[in-house]
Scaffold this motif. Sequence first.
Motif, PDB file in Angstrom:
ATOM      1  N   GLU A  72       0.905  -1.178   0.043  1.00 50.26           N
ATOM      2  CA  GLU A  72       0.018  -0.080  -0.161  1.00 50.26           C
ATOM      3  C   GLU A  72       0.857   1.265  -0.006  1.00 50.26           C
ATOM      4  N   HIS A 108      -8.773   5.081   1.462  1.00 53.84           N
ATOM      5  CA  HIS A 108      -7.634   5.349   0.553  1.00 53.84           C
ATOM      6  C   HIS A 108      -7.641   7.050   0.405  1.00 53.84           C
ATOM      7  N   CYS A 154      -7.112  -0.074  -3.900  1.00 47.86           N
ATOM      8  CA  CYS A 154      -7.712  -1.455  -3.516  1.00 47.86           C
ATOM      9  C   CYS A 154      -7.599  -2.345  -4.625  1.00 47.86           C
ATOM     10  N   LYS A 187      -5.249  -5.821  -4.510  1.00 48.31           N
ATOM     11  CA  LYS A 187      -5.885  -7.326  -4.963  1.00 48.31           C
ATOM     12  C   LYS A 187      -5.082  -8.019  -5.937  1.00 48.31           C
TER      13      LYS A 187
END
Length: 253
Positions: free
Chosen positions: A30, A62, A132, A136
């Motif tokens: 992240e 975020h 996100c 993933k």
Amino acid sequence: MKEKLYTIPLNDAMNADDECPFCYIERNVEQDILDYVLGSCASYMESDTRDATDKAGFCRMHYKKMYDYGNTLGNGWILKTHYKKLIAEMKEQFSHFTPGKTSLMDRLKGKPSEENPVSAWIGEKEKSCYICDYFKKEYARYLDTFFYLYKNDGAFREKLEKSKGFCLHHFRDVLNGADAKLSDSEKKDFFPLVFRLMEENMERVSADVDWLIEKFDYRNKDADWKTSKDAVQRGMQKLKGGYPADPPYKMNK
């Protein structure tokens, strides 16, 4: 087994002696994405990156992390073009909208009508986040690598056996991954191992929380904290993942 470039992050995570190796990886990935989107490389000025962020947008969590990161100009540019795309889409949705009809019988029964199409469009936007979605894809590769190392690297298996297990959030993914990626004979060894790890380490964290509370009793004020000083943040992490005590990740100016 000789370490390869794609196995380094997993081994680093296991060596970190963290409550969950995938929390450790998630934080690093992240932060790398935040650096890519808003950092000194200024990828937000590149058309292909901006096209992707305009399309996906970001989730509430975020957006907060992007704000905390500290690049006001970069965030401004990302918002500028995303707003323009979003407003154009919104106008298109509005132009085709007609209110749904609900029969008297349905109203009397309290039966809900079909979802408002504009509401459905907003719902899809709520599900979409550039960071996100990026994570993933990376996360799926790390799970694949985890099971590759488990099956092929004795040293990695030994690290796992001595580890603190996983947070519950990531443990679910590990279990689902094991079902998909391990043979029946491998599962017979893997599941008892990770169940033992989770039971022992959930008990360990629970005991730390218990002792932290006891330390607030005046009779224990001079007693050793043992390993309980950070029990609250570790306890939260073990249940839901992440690092509650982490300060905001900032741009390296």
